[in-house]
Design an enzyme around this catalytic site. Structure first.
Site, mmCIF file in Angstrom:
data_model
loop_
_atom_site.group_PDB
_atom_site.id
_atom_site.type_symbol
_atom_site.label_atom_id
_atom_site.label_comp_id
_atom_site.label_asym_id
_atom_site.label_seq_id
_atom_site.Cartn_x
_atom_site.Cartn_y
_atom_site.Cartn_z
ATOM 1 N N ALA A 1 0.807 -1.239 0.000
ATOM 2 C CA ALA A 1 0.000 0.000 0.000
ATOM 3 C C ALA A 1 0.830 1.274 0.000
ATOM 4 O O ALA A 1 0.312 2.352 0.273
ATOM 5 C CB ALA A 1 -0.962 -0.013 1.192
ATOM 6 N N TYR B 1 3.327 -14.330 -14.374
ATOM 7 C CA TYR B 1 2.300 -13.435 -13.819
ATOM 8 C C TYR B 1 0.893 -13.957 -14.130
ATOM 9 O O TYR B 1 0.003 -13.951 -13.277
ATOM 10 C CB TYR B 1 2.523 -12.053 -14.424
ATOM 11 C CG TYR B 1 1.707 -10.916 -13.859
ATOM 12 C CD1 TYR B 1 2.008 -10.357 -12.622
ATOM 13 C CD2 TYR B 1 0.655 -10.369 -14.588
ATOM 14 C CE1 TYR B 1 1.277 -9.284 -12.129
ATOM 15 C CE2 TYR B 1 -0.075 -9.296 -14.108
ATOM 16 C CZ TYR B 1 0.243 -8.755 -12.876
ATOM 17 O OH TYR B 1 -0.483 -7.683 -12.384
HETATM 18 P P1 NDP Z 1 2.892 -1.062 -7.778
HETATM 19 O O1 NDP Z 1 4.147 -1.688 -8.244
HETATM 20 O O2 NDP Z 1 2.674 0.392 -8.050
HETATM 21 O O3 NDP Z 1 2.710 -1.292 -6.202
HETATM 22 C C1 NDP Z 1 2.885 -2.552 -5.633
HETATM 23 C C2 NDP Z 1 3.384 -2.389 -4.226
HETATM 24 O O4 NDP Z 1 3.611 -3.700 -3.673
HETATM 25 C C3 NDP Z 1 4.722 -1.642 -4.168
HETATM 26 O O5 NDP Z 1 4.695 -0.677 -3.143
HETATM 27 C C4 NDP Z 1 5.699 -2.753 -3.862
HETATM 28 O O6 NDP Z 1 6.843 -2.330 -3.160
HETATM 29 C C5 NDP Z 1 4.848 -3.675 -2.999
HETATM 30 N N1 NDP Z 1 5.433 -4.991 -2.880
HETATM 31 C C6 NDP Z 1 6.135 -5.703 -3.803
HETATM 32 N N2 NDP Z 1 6.562 -6.854 -3.293
HETATM 33 C C7 NDP Z 1 6.134 -6.898 -2.016
HETATM 34 C C8 NDP Z 1 6.281 -7.833 -0.973
HETATM 35 N N3 NDP Z 1 6.963 -8.973 -1.123
HETATM 36 N N4 NDP Z 1 5.717 -7.553 0.239
HETATM 37 C C9 NDP Z 1 5.046 -6.399 0.415
HETATM 38 N N5 NDP Z 1 4.879 -5.466 -0.528
HETATM 39 C C10 NDP Z 1 5.419 -5.708 -1.735
HETATM 40 O O7 NDP Z 1 1.699 -1.935 -8.367
HETATM 41 P P2 NDP Z 1 0.196 -1.587 -8.796
HETATM 42 O O8 NDP Z 1 -0.395 -0.628 -7.857
HETATM 43 O O9 NDP Z 1 0.202 -1.314 -10.239
HETATM 44 O O10 NDP Z 1 -0.473 -3.032 -8.624
HETATM 45 C C11 NDP Z 1 -1.098 -3.437 -7.415
HETATM 46 C C12 NDP Z 1 -1.684 -4.815 -7.627
HETATM 47 O O11 NDP Z 1 -2.579 -4.781 -8.734
HETATM 48 C C13 NDP Z 1 -0.646 -5.895 -7.963
HETATM 49 O O12 NDP Z 1 -1.025 -7.113 -7.383
HETATM 50 C C14 NDP Z 1 -0.725 -5.981 -9.467
HETATM 51 O O13 NDP Z 1 -0.271 -7.209 -9.942
HETATM 52 C C15 NDP Z 1 -2.214 -5.767 -9.679
HETATM 53 N N6 NDP Z 1 -2.544 -5.294 -11.022
HETATM 54 C C16 NDP Z 1 -2.044 -4.113 -11.511
HETATM 55 C C17 NDP Z 1 -2.370 -3.709 -12.793
HETATM 56 C C18 NDP Z 1 -1.859 -2.447 -13.383
HETATM 57 O O14 NDP Z 1 -2.119 -2.205 -14.582
HETATM 58 N N7 NDP Z 1 -1.147 -1.595 -12.660
HETATM 59 C C19 NDP Z 1 -3.252 -4.513 -13.662
HETATM 60 C C20 NDP Z 1 -3.722 -5.731 -13.044
HETATM 61 C C21 NDP Z 1 -3.381 -6.095 -11.774
HETATM 62 P P3 NDP Z 1 8.174 -1.927 -3.997
HETATM 63 O O15 NDP Z 1 7.795 -0.827 -4.935
HETATM 64 O O16 NDP Z 1 9.144 -1.520 -2.937
HETATM 65 O O17 NDP Z 1 8.579 -3.191 -4.741
#
Ligand code: NDP
Length: 252
Positions: A14, A154
Site C-alpha cells: 500500500a 504473472y
Molecule cells: P505497484 O508496483 O505500483 O505497487 C505494488 C506495491 O507492492 C509496491 O509498493 C511494492 O513495493 C509492494 N510490494 C512488492 N513486493 C512486495 C512484498 N513482497 N511484500 C510487500 N509489498 C510488496 O503496483 P500496482 O499498484 O500497479 O499493482 C497493485 C496490484 O494490482 C498488484 O497485485 C498488481 O499485480 C495488480 N494489477 C495491476 C495492474 C496495473 O495495470 N497496474 C493490472 C492488473 C493487476 P516496492 O515498490 O518496494 O517493490
C-alpha cells in the site's frame, strides 16, 4: 462517511499505486487501515496522507512472501486496532519475459509475491475473522490471468488468485467471510510505467496505445480499482462471494 465505521482493514503493497489509493479510500470511509509494504518507511507516506486528512492508519513493514512477516502484520493490526475485518491482498510484482528467456528465479519470485503471499495472508487473517464471524477478503488478480504474451509467470499467479478466491469462498462462507477478487486491465501506476520503459516506450505513449485499445477510451486510474475493492469489502456486497470482477474499461 461511515461505510467502514469501526472496521479494520489491512492493505498489502500500500505504499503506492492501487494499494495506496485503496488504503486512502477505505480510511476516508471510516476504516482504521494497516498500511503494509516492504518497509515501514515506504508505508509511511500513505499513512501520512491518511492521518493528515483526519483518518486512522498505521504503517507496517511486511514482506508478504514470508510467513513470519505476515503473522507479525496481523498481530500488529490486532494489537493496535483490535480486529481484522478486511484484508486487501494487493502486493504484487512483474518480471516479464518470453518463456525461453525467463529464468527460474523470475518464475519463483512472481509466484511467491503474487500467489503464495495470498495463501499466507488469508491463512493468517482468517484466524481472527473466523473467531469474529466477520470478514471481507479482496485479492488482486489481473486481466493477464486470461493469458498475456511475456507474462507466463504473472498470468499463472493471477489465474491462481482466482482459484484461491473461489475455493476460500467455499471454505469460509460459513463464518460470514466473503472472498472475492478484482482483475484490473491497464492501470496507470509505477508497475505499468516500468513495463512501458522496458519495452522501449515513454509511459505516456504506452498509456495512449492502451487507451486506444480500450472501449472506454482511457486507461484505468488506481481510484477506479479502489472503488470496486471498497464495494467488495463493504456490506453492500454481502451476498457476493467467490467472484472475480474484471475492471478493465471493457477490454476483451
Ligand atoms: P505497484 O508496483 O505500483 O505497487 C505494488 C506495491 O507492492 C509496491 O509498493 C511494492 O513495493 C509492494 N510490494 C512488492 N513486493 C512486495 C512484498 N513482497 N511484500 C510487500 N509489498 C510488496 O503496483 P500496482 O499498484 O500497479 O499493482 C497493485 C496490484 O494490482 C498488484 O497485485 C498488481 O499485480 C495488480 N494489477 C495491476 C495492474 C496495473 O495495470 N497496474 C493490472 C492488473 C493487476 P516496492 O515498490 O518496494 O517493490
Amino acid at each position: 462517511m461511515s461505510r467502514f465505521q469501526s472496521r479494520v482493514a489491512i492493505v498489502t503493497g500500500a505504499a503506492q499505486g492501487i494499494g495506496a489509493a485503496t488504503a486512502r479510500l477505505l480510511a476516508t470511509q471510516g476504516a482504521s487501515v494497516v498500511v503494509a509494504d516492504l518497509t515501514v518507511e515506504r508505508a509511511g507516506g500513505t499513512v501520512d496522507a491518511i492521518t493528515g486528512a483526519g483518518g486512522r492508519a498505521m504503517a507496517v513493514g511486511c514482506d508478504v512472501t514470508e510467513a513470519e512477516s505476515v503473522d507479525a502484520m496481523v498481530t500488529a493490526a490486532l494489537e493496535r486496532f483490535g480486529s481484522v475485518d478486511i484484508l486487501v491482498n494487493n502486493a504484487g510484482i512483474t518480471r516479464d519475459n518470453l518463456l525461453y528467456k525467463m529464468p527460474r528465479s523470475d518464475w519463483d519470485a512472481v509466484i511467491s509475491t503474487n500467489l503464495t503471499s495470498i495463501f499466507l495472508c488469508c491463512q493468517a487473517a482468517s484466524v481472527p475473522m473466523v473467531k469474529a464471524k466477520y470478514g471481507k477478503i479482496v485479492s488482486l488478480s489481473s486481466q493477464s490471468a486470461l493469458g498475456n504474451r511475456g507474462q507466463v509467470n504473472y498470468a499463472a499467479a493471477k489465474a491462481g488468485v482466482q482459484g484461491v478466491t473461489a475455493t476460500l469462498a467455499q471454505e469460509l462462507g460459513r463464518y460470514n467471510i466473503n472472498v472475492n477478487a478484482v482483475a484490473p486491465g491497464y492501470v496507470a501506476t509505477a508497475m505499468t510505467d516500468a513495463t512501458a520503459e522496458r519495452v522501449g516506450f515513454r509511459p505516456e505513449e504506452y498509456r495512449k496505445m492502451a487507451s486506444e485499445q480500450t472501449p472506454l477510451g482511457r486507461v484505468g486510474q488506481p481510484e477506479d480499482i479502489a472503488n470496486v475493492i471498497a464495494f467488495l469489502a463493504s456490506d453492500e456486497a454481502s451476498y457476493v462471494t467467490g467472484q472475480t470482477l474484471y475492471v478493465n474499461g471493457g477490454v476483451r
